[in-house]
Design a protein around this motif. Structure first.
Motif, PDB file in Angstrom:
ATOM      1  N   THR A 174       0.837  -1.186   0.000  1.00 16.73           N
ATOM      2  CA  THR A 174       0.000   0.000   0.000  1.00 16.73           C
ATOM      3  C   THR A 174       0.878   1.244   0.000  1.00 16.73           C
ATOM      4  O   THR A 174       2.094   1.157   0.155  1.00 16.73           O
ATOM      5  N   LEU A 214      -2.368  -3.098  -3.487  1.00 18.80           N
ATOM      6  CA  LEU A 214      -3.582  -2.370  -3.114  1.00 18.80           C
ATOM      7  C   LEU A 214      -3.610  -1.014  -3.818  1.00 18.80           C
ATOM      8  O   LEU A 214      -2.563  -0.462  -4.129  1.00 18.80           O
ATOM      9  N   THR A 271      -8.778  -1.238   0.622  1.00 12.30           N
ATOM     10  CA  THR A 271      -7.613  -1.496   1.458  1.00 12.30           C
ATOM     11  C   THR A 271      -8.001  -1.956   2.860  1.00 12.30           C
ATOM     12  O   THR A 271      -7.494  -2.965   3.352  1.00 12.30           O
ATOM     13  N   GLN A 327       3.973  -0.683   3.618  1.00 11.29           N
ATOM     14  CA  GLN A 327       3.634   0.642   3.135  1.00 11.29           C
ATOM     15  C   GLN A 327       4.868   1.260   2.492  1.00 11.29           C
ATOM     16  O   GLN A 327       5.900   1.434   3.131  1.00 11.29           O
TER      17      GLN A 327
END
Lengths: 74, 681
Positions: free
Chosen positions: B12, B60, B76, B90
């Motif tokens: 993400t 994502l 998400t 991330q």
């Protein structure tokens, strides 16, 4: 207090008021543009979108949107 | 045997942080693109094997925040809460920590098993970045690693870190203080929910917070509960209370609190040396490409260059493929004849199948090269500037600059173009962009132009084709104005777009992207087109005994029946009618149909004899009129199917058939009759 389109390139602005819909306001706050944030005007031609620097990124804002955002020059 | 993946990793991050690059480096070509179940958001998945462990990677959608205000944005948090990934990585732009950390905080609030990958670290800053990674890791209580998403070595480090720490990656112990007032309201909501429901502390925290923020997903979770109404009212009271105290709405309050926390974090970090070459370069390029006078002309020059280069570069490859299929047809004809196969079967194989498929594959180079340029524009960061440049103009037709990107993608294929309208925020914007998208001349229409300009305008091929693209854009703008006036009166959604620093796209990413597009084209060519080549062949060969593709064949009969409609447009010959009819199924088959109908699929004579045959039925003017009609008329089935899916109603695709037919006929009529009046032939 003036709206964003009234500032010039290079001005640093403290945002004071954002008068637009809730959804748009939270989009802006995700990007770092919220009541109390400090931003810099990078480009403001007399027409078309204006570009501001929020944190380290450049964000283009439609002219109509920029007119709804008010702030004071620091 | 297919074994299940042992681990699932979710990627993400904000847009433009190199997340896709990391995904590509991790998975290479082993990717699968689909849709999130029940949603119109693209889902990208890939698999890899690392130290004998099979790992599933889910890419994502890029986002600035986790709070969901639309169904699409829940992807998400749905993934994290329902699919329990082993880790969420991330990806963070190390040069823009503050904004990226906003999402980190939300991920921590959600209780995601998190690893942070600091990407886009400048060479000179690696030392500082590693120190900061260490500090951040301590402050946030989660693993932080510096990576270069383009390098296999650093993705291996990342995976290694995951495997070592996987058991320890739990919730961060970080406690965020929202201030007494907000905490008080949160506690009230928590108290209410825990009196009705038995939830873990973590879930309780998250749900209360999200309810206060007006999160779509959480709202949907409780909407069916018997206490929904009561809870909703209580939350509203809480919100109003806070509004009174702070004189700000809840989103602003939360943004202030989170950014305040981030500010505190940043004080602990080592400050980077702010002088940087890349930013200067971006500034310099922007001064030129976004100049108020130079911007649009420059963009047009770039587009023109792209089209010219596409033709020049793809021509040798196309000739090569053409020759291959020609010799294959010739070889098959002679060897099948020797085997005593009937003439009828040989004709089916050579004329129908090989002729049809070959006629389509020939255009793979052109589509591949065109997409190469489009991907370059997109990945380098220029596309966002195009949105900026075009915003003023797009505003005039009631759209904003962002809508220009789906339209540009339409030049490759209208299907992804229409799918890309998902980046637009309001339904009205999406609808208008979808409705004018088919006028962006897609790659599949290109073969028709290439064939006809090659036959009639060989000296000005690039210019003539360019004029068609411009005509398509003009018509799109005019119709946009009309639709806006009569159909969609509301104003468009706000224009906000990030202008990322320019960077050189990774070769790997470009190749994967192009391969995706080309494969889409080939797989359609393989199935749909093959099927239609055979149908065309049948229609051209039956009833039994007629000369192949003659007037007496089924195709000829149908063509003659409808050709009078096209007579005023200059192409009243029945072959054109048949080709246009089949073009409804897929634009790719138009050229193939001409080939089949003129009976020129056999060896060595492929294109030249087709050109000769066309010369008998068309004049340069009627050829141009025909190309105009192909440009504007009913888009292919696939487009209509996508429109149906994206608008969720049959009304719009049917409407699309209606207005595209009328517009195409009218414009071709004006071109042909007007052209005759001025004295063209």
């Amino acid at each position: 207090m003036k709206n964003l389109t009234e500032f010039n390139k290079g001005d640093t602005i403290k945002i004071r008021c954002i008068s637009c819909g809730q959804n748009f306001r939270r989009r802006l706050s995700e990007l770092g543009l919220f009541d109390g944030a400090e931003i810099e005007v990078i480009k403001n031609d007399k027409w078309g979108p204006i570009i501001v620097k929020i944190f380290e990124s450049k964000i283009a804002l439609g002219r109509g949107e920029a007119q709804k955002i008010y702030g004071n020059k620091i | 045997m297919e074994t299940k993946s042992e681990y699932t990793i979710g990627l993400t991050g904000n847009p433009n942080v190199g997340k896709s690059t990391l995904f590509n480096t991790l998975t290479g070509a082993r990717q699968h693109v689909g849709n999130w179940p029940g949603k119109t958001v693209e889902k990208k998945e890939g698999e890899l094997i690392f130290k004998e462990k099979k790992i599933r990677i889910v890419d994502l959608p890029g986002a600035y925040s986790l709070t969901a205000y639309t169904e699409e944005e829940t992807v998400t948090s749905d993934f994290i809460l329902n699919e329990h990934p082993d880790v969420i990585i991330q990806v963070i732009d190390a040069q823009n920590l503050a904004r990226n950390l906003y999402m980190t905080i939300q991920l921590i609030e959600l209780g995601a098993p998190l690893i942070i990958a600091l990407n886009m670290v400048r060479k000179s800053q690696i030392k500082i970045a590693s120190i900061n990674a260490k500090i951040l890791s301590q402050l946030l209580d989660i693993p932080v690693i510096v990576i270069d998403a383009r390098e296999k070595k650093s993705t291996d480090n990342l995976l290694g870190m995951f495997l070592v720490k996987k058991r320890k990656i739990n919730d961060s112990m970080l406690k965020l203080a929202y201030g007494t007032e907000v905490d008080e309201e949160l506690n009230q909501i928590k108290k209410f929910i825990s009196s009705k429901e038995d939830l873990s502390r973590k879930e309780l925290n998250w749900i209360s917070l999200k309810l206060l923020e007006g999160d779509y997903r959480t709202e949907q979770m409780i909407i069916k509960k018997p206490y929904y109404f009561e809870l909703k009212q209580a939350v509203e009271t809480n919100k109003n209370h806070l509004k009174k105290i702070y004189n700000q709405d809840i989103n602003t309050i939360m943004a202030n609190i989170r950014y305040g926390f981030i500010k505190g974090l940043q004080k602990e970090l080592v400050v980077e040396d702010s002088s940087s070459k890349t930013i200067d370069l971006t500034e310099k390029i922007d001064n030129i490409v976004m100049n108020r006078f130079l911007g649009i002309p420059l963009f047009l020059i770039i587009i023109l260059f792209i089209f010219q280069a596409t033709f020049k570069l793809s021509k040798p490859m196309m000739d090569w493929i053409k020759n291959c299929f020609g010799s294959l047809g010739g070889y098959l004809t002679s060897s099948l004849m020797n085997l005593g196969v009937s003439k009828w079967t040989i004709s089916l194989i050579v004329d129908g199948i090989i002729g049809g498929v070959g006629g389509v594959l020939v255009f793979v180079p052109i589509i591949g090269i065109l997409f190469l340029f489009i991907v370059l524009l997109e990945d380098s960061g220029y596309m966002a500037r195009v949105a900026y440049i075009m915003d003023k103009l797009m505003h005039k037709i009631g759209l904003h600059g962002k809508a220009f990107i789906p339209l540009i993608l339409g030049f490759g294929c209208n299907v992804p173009g229409i799918m890309a309208t998902r980046t637009l925020e309001t339904k009205k914007d999406r609808l208008l962009t979808i409705l004018i998208n088919p006028f962006m001349s897609c790659g599949a229409r290109l073969p028709v132009y290439v064939l006809f300009t090659g036959a009639f305008f060989s000296a000005y091929q690039g210019w003539i084709i360019f004029s068609l693209y411009i005509l398509g854009i003009t018509i799109a703008i005019l119709l946009g104005l009309i639709f806006k006036k009569f159909l969609i009166k509301e104003l468009s959604s706000p224009f906000v777009i990030e202008l990322p620093p320019y960077h050189i796209p990774s070769l790997n990413g470009i190749l994967i992207h192009i391969w995706e597009r080309v494969w889409l084209f080939i797989s359609r060519a393989g199935t749909l087109i093959l099927a239609f080549s055979i149908i065309v062949w049948v229609l051209a060969s039956f009833p039994l005994g007629v000369e192949y593709g003659s007037r007496a064949s089924i195709a000829g009969l149908i063509g003659q029946k409808i050709s009078y409609v096209f007579k005023p447009l200059g192409f009243g010959n029945w072959q054109s009618s048949v080709a246009l009819m089949f073009g409804f199924f897929a634009k790719e088959v138009i050229v193939g149909t001409f080939g089949t109908l003129y009976g020129v699929a056999d060896a060595n004579t492929t294109n030249n004899s087709l050109i000769t045959s066309l010369g008998k039925d068309f004049t340069p003017l009627s050829a141009y009129s025909f190309m105009v009609f192909v440009l504007l008329y009913i888009p292919c089935m696939a487009v209509l199917a996508v429109v149906k899916r994206e608008t969720n109603s049959w009304k719009w695709p049917l409407f699309m058939i209606f207005y595209t037919s009328i517009v195409a006929w009218l414009v071709a009529f004006i071109v042909f009759q007007g052209g005759r009046l001025i004295g063209f032939i």
